[in-house]
Design a protein around this motif. Structure first.
Motif, PDB file in Angstrom:
ATOM      1  N   ALA A  68       8.697 -54.969  34.728  1.00  0.00           N
ATOM      2  CA  ALA A  68       7.851 -56.149  34.896  1.00  0.00           C
ATOM      3  C   ALA A  68       6.854 -55.992  36.038  1.00  0.00           C
ATOM      4  CB  ALA A  68       8.718 -57.386  35.137  1.00  0.00           C
ATOM      5  N   TYR A  69       7.137 -55.080  36.984  1.00  0.00           N
ATOM      6  CA  TYR A  69       6.282 -54.920  38.166  1.00  0.00           C
ATOM      7  C   TYR A  69       5.670 -53.515  38.260  1.00  0.00           C
ATOM      8  CZ  TYR A  69       8.392 -59.318  39.543  1.00  0.00           C
ATOM      9  OH  TYR A  69       8.801 -60.630  39.560  1.00  0.00           O
ATOM     10  N   ARG A  87       5.154 -64.469  35.871  1.00  0.00           N
ATOM     11  CA  ARG A  87       4.497 -63.163  35.836  1.00  0.00           C
ATOM     12  C   ARG A  87       3.416 -63.143  34.748  1.00  0.00           C
ATOM     13  NH1 ARG A  87      10.049 -61.557  36.450  1.00  0.00           N
ATOM     14  NH2 ARG A  87      10.193 -61.243  34.200  1.00  0.00           N
ATOM     15  N   PHE A 138       2.904 -60.866  32.530  1.00  0.00           N
ATOM     16  CA  PHE A 138       3.398 -60.285  31.289  1.00  0.00           C
ATOM     17  C   PHE A 138       4.912 -60.474  31.216  1.00  0.00           C
ATOM     18  CE2 PHE A 138       0.025 -57.258  32.886  1.00  0.00           C
ATOM     19  CZ  PHE A 138      -1.014 -57.854  32.167  1.00  0.00           C
ATOM     20  N   SER A 139       5.433 -60.668  29.993  1.00  0.00           N
ATOM     21  CA  SER A 139       6.867 -60.847  29.799  1.00  0.00           C
ATOM     22  C   SER A 139       7.286 -60.150  28.517  1.00  0.00           C
ATOM     23  CB  SER A 139       7.226 -62.337  29.741  1.00  0.00           C
ATOM     24  OG  SER A 139       6.545 -62.965  28.669  1.00  0.00           O
ATOM     25  N   PRO A 190      11.187 -54.182  27.731  1.00  0.00           N
ATOM     26  CA  PRO A 190      10.482 -53.090  28.419  1.00  0.00           C
ATOM     27  C   PRO A 190       9.333 -52.499  27.612  1.00  0.00           C
ATOM     28  CG  PRO A 190      12.829 -52.893  28.798  1.00  0.00           C
ATOM     29  CD  PRO A 190      12.657 -54.032  27.843  1.00  0.00           C
ATOM     30  N   ASP A 199       7.488 -54.025  25.332  1.00  0.00           N
ATOM     31  CA  ASP A 199       6.403 -55.015  25.341  1.00  0.00           C
ATOM     32  C   ASP A 199       5.683 -55.011  26.688  1.00  0.00           C
ATOM     33  OD1 ASP A 199       7.227 -55.857  22.768  1.00  0.00           O
ATOM     34  OD2 ASP A 199       8.718 -57.205  23.669  1.00  0.00           O
ATOM     35  N   LEU A 200       6.458 -54.910  27.758  1.00  0.00           N
ATOM     36  CA  LEU A 200       5.862 -54.891  29.094  1.00  0.00           C
ATOM     37  C   LEU A 200       4.981 -53.666  29.289  1.00  0.00           C
ATOM     38  CD1 LEU A 200       8.978 -56.079  31.130  1.00  0.00           C
ATOM     39  CD2 LEU A 200       6.802 -57.289  30.963  1.00  0.00           C
ATOM     40  N   HIS A 208       1.073 -53.932  30.297  1.00  0.00           N
ATOM     41  CA  HIS A 208       0.532 -53.321  31.519  1.00  0.00           C
ATOM     42  C   HIS A 208      -0.587 -52.331  31.193  1.00  0.00           C
ATOM     43  CE1 HIS A 208       3.163 -55.045  34.516  1.00  0.00           C
ATOM     44  NE2 HIS A 208       4.251 -54.674  33.864  1.00  0.00           N
TER      45      HIS A 208
END
Length: 594
Positions: free
Chosen positions: A174-175, A206, A208-209, A212, A214-215, A219
């Motif tokens: 997520a980051y 955030r 984006f959610s 993994p 999808d994230l 990104h």
């Protein structure tokens, strides 16, 4: 036969506080200094080189915005990194509160993270896992200081150019910056992660959610969307930090700090912006209030205490005992003013005071439930008005401290056995505290708020039933009185003395301080198994759970004079209207609140 000597650890573990990259994280105290520390253990089977990598990173980093590593501890039960202890929890904890963080606080926290990263980057260290859970908070008198922690998967610049570097432990999707998904590392990766946190602080979620996968796609491909409520100057900073190409982001953490400082100077921060919280999201609860039948009094009730068998009320010079099961009321008159009631498992302790020979006489009475409720003689008395005392609920011991000279700075400290009414210690002389609290059958707590110029601190010292003060600790706030929770007396609630619109929840083990924004300044505080009830004299009531999270608020629109918990689902409230004292039972519907 040769015996292997296993040295004793330098730290006494008090409890587990979390799970780290390597294993458990423990709350501990130094046997030598009494300082609190965090011990990060190495789980069996975990690569030692990763453990040593974090240690080597941390020992080279000394900065106010990086959690310090004090040592590495080897002993018979394993290996630990000895870390600085941060009592304010994580940034994630703060972001999860039901109150909006002020803009200036958000900017200060982002600046703290960037300052810590700038120091790391100057030492050629890339953190690689910046997220709110890895930002610890240290409390100050005015705000929190953010400190970067968990360098367990940190890389060096040399690592980033090594194509054969081991895989795994890549961080939090997520980051993560886009290039991280391809195994690329640079300082710009950390800048991107800070940009995600900045976005989350501004928007509340955030950008984006999803899973993994999808994230990763988000990104790599999606552009962020920022609402107009975010000032344009800050939008520009966030967008630049979250550029897809690393070379388009800020060239360094310091350059992002400079951009934030420029934005701060251009933005017009009014008084609302400078608060820690700008809005509290509270549910309005529907009160279920019923009048306690067949009870009215022509004197104001000043105190209520309850031990689940009997309820004791105090007026100016009367104690009223109400048997909950028998519905029987008894009244005991005193010739002195009643100063305080303390509930006991088998009765009630009463402190009265009256003028005596140019001073005051303080008299202690023990109203036992095993004896008739009638006039009793004091079992202990002191010729002073300036005193503090506390008693164990299960009637093991009584602690008193008092000044014999109101202009003196020291006081006489005594411990008595309630069973035998005898002294358990020789009287000791020490500074006069703002409060004494008996925590359990072994320990008590004394508060010493101190204000020296700009340095505001409260010192808390544990003492035992022999009257010996143990190693204490301090917090960078002024508090003068704590309310223990009935379910766990090592959880305590207080109000800041200088900023009474903030509540302070202190958990002693593991040590944690939570600051809570309040809509009103409470006059009454109770700690129950479900949480805390705060009320003022106008009938406003705020309910908090044991973690300090908001349950809801109620406006009873009655004049409250005293309050106590009746049971797990009810509060008992005394009111004063039209020169008459009445009692009300407030039912608490937790299903509705939760």
């Amino acid at each position: 036969m040769i015996k292997h000597f296993i040295p004793r650890s330098n730290y006494h573990i008090l409890g587990q506080i979390g799970q780290g990259q390597f294993g458990q994280v423990y709350f501990a105290i130094s046997r030598k200094t009494g300082e609190f520390v965090a011990l990060k253990s190495l789980a069996k089977g975990f690569p030692t080189n990763r453990f040593l990598r974090e240690f080597s990173c941390l020992v080279s980093l000394r900065h106010p915005n990086i959690v310090a590593c004090e040592a590495i501890e080897y002993h018979g039960k394993g290996r630990y990194l000895v870390m600085e202890y941060c009592e304010g929890g994580t940034l994630r904890n703060l972001m999860n509160v039901s109150a909006e963080l002020s803009l200036i606080l958000c900017l200060d926290l982002i600046t703290d993270i960037l300052a810590g990263l700038e120091q790391a980057h100057q030492q050629n260290i890339i953190h690689c896992d910046i997220k709110p859970e890895n930002i610890l908070l240290s409390l100050t008198a005015d705000k929190w200081i953010g400190k970067v922690t968990d360098f367990g998967i940190a890389k060096t610049v040399q690592d980033s150019s090594n194509d054969n570097l081991e895989s795994g432990y890549t961080g939090s999707p997520a980051y993560m910056a886009p290039e991280r998904f391809y195994g690329k590392y640079s300082y710009a990766c950390d800048i991107y992660s800070v940009g995600i946190i900045f976005y989350e602080l501004m928007i509340g979620q955030r950008p984006f959610s999803g899973l993994p996968g999808d994230l990763m796609l988000a990104h790599l491909n999606e552009r962020i969307k920022l609402p107009n409520v975010v000032p344009q100057l800050l939008q520009d900073i966030i967008r630049k930090a979250l550029e897809k190409l690393p070379q388009k982001r800020f060239l360094s953490a310091q350059s992002m700090i400079d951009a934030i400082n420029i934005a701060k100077n251009k933005l017009n921060f009014n008084q609302e912006y400078t608060k820690l919280f700008t809005h509290i999201n509270l549910s309005n609860l529907t009160p279920k209030l019923s009048e306690f039948t067949d009870f009215s009094l022509s004197e104001k009730i000043n105190q209520i205490v309850n031990n689940n068998k009997n309820i004791y009320f105090a007026t100016q010079n009367k104690v009223i005992k109400l048997s909950w099961e028998l519905k029987k009321t008894e009244i005991l008159n005193f010739n002195q003013s009643i100063n305080k009631l303390i509930i006991l498992s088998q009765g009630c302790l009463v402190l009265t005071q009256k003028p005596y020979n140019n001073t005051f006489q303080s008299l202690f009475y023990y109203l036992s439930e095993n004896k008739p409720f009638q006039q009793v003689t004091p079992f202990f008395q002191l010729n002073t008005k300036i005193l503090k005392f506390s008693c164990s609920f299960y009637e093991h011991w009584l602690a008193t401290i008092y000044k014999t000279n109101k202009h003196g700075i020291t006081a006489e400290f005594k411990i008595l056995s309630l069973a035998s009414l005898s002294l358990l210690n020789s009287p000791k002389f020490c500074p006069f505290p703002s409060q004494l609290i008996i925590l359990d059958k072994r320990y008590g707590l004394a508060l010493f708020p101190r204000f020296f110029q700009e340095n505001k601190r409260t010192y808390l010292y544990l003492f035992n039933r022999r009257g010996h003060f143990l190693k204490g600790f301090s917090i960078p706030l002024l508090i003068s009185e704590l309310t223990p929770n009935k379910a766990n007396p090592y959880e305590l609630f207080s109000i800041e003395t200088i900023k009474p619109n903030y509540g302070i929840l202190i958990n002693i083990n593991p040590f944690k301080i939570t600051r809570i924004s309040l809509e009103f300044i409470p006059n009454f505080i109770i700690g129950e198994s479900w949480g805390y009830g705060l009320a003022d004299t106008t009938g406003k009531l705020l309910l908090l759970d044991r973690n300090g999270d908001y349950i809801g608020k109620i406006d009873l629109n009655i004049r409250i004079t005293a309050m106590t918990g009746l049971n797990e689902n009810q509060l008992l409230i005394a009111t004063w209207e039209n020169e008459t004292a009445k009692l009300f039972i407030l039912d608490i519907d937790f299903a509705e609140k939760m």
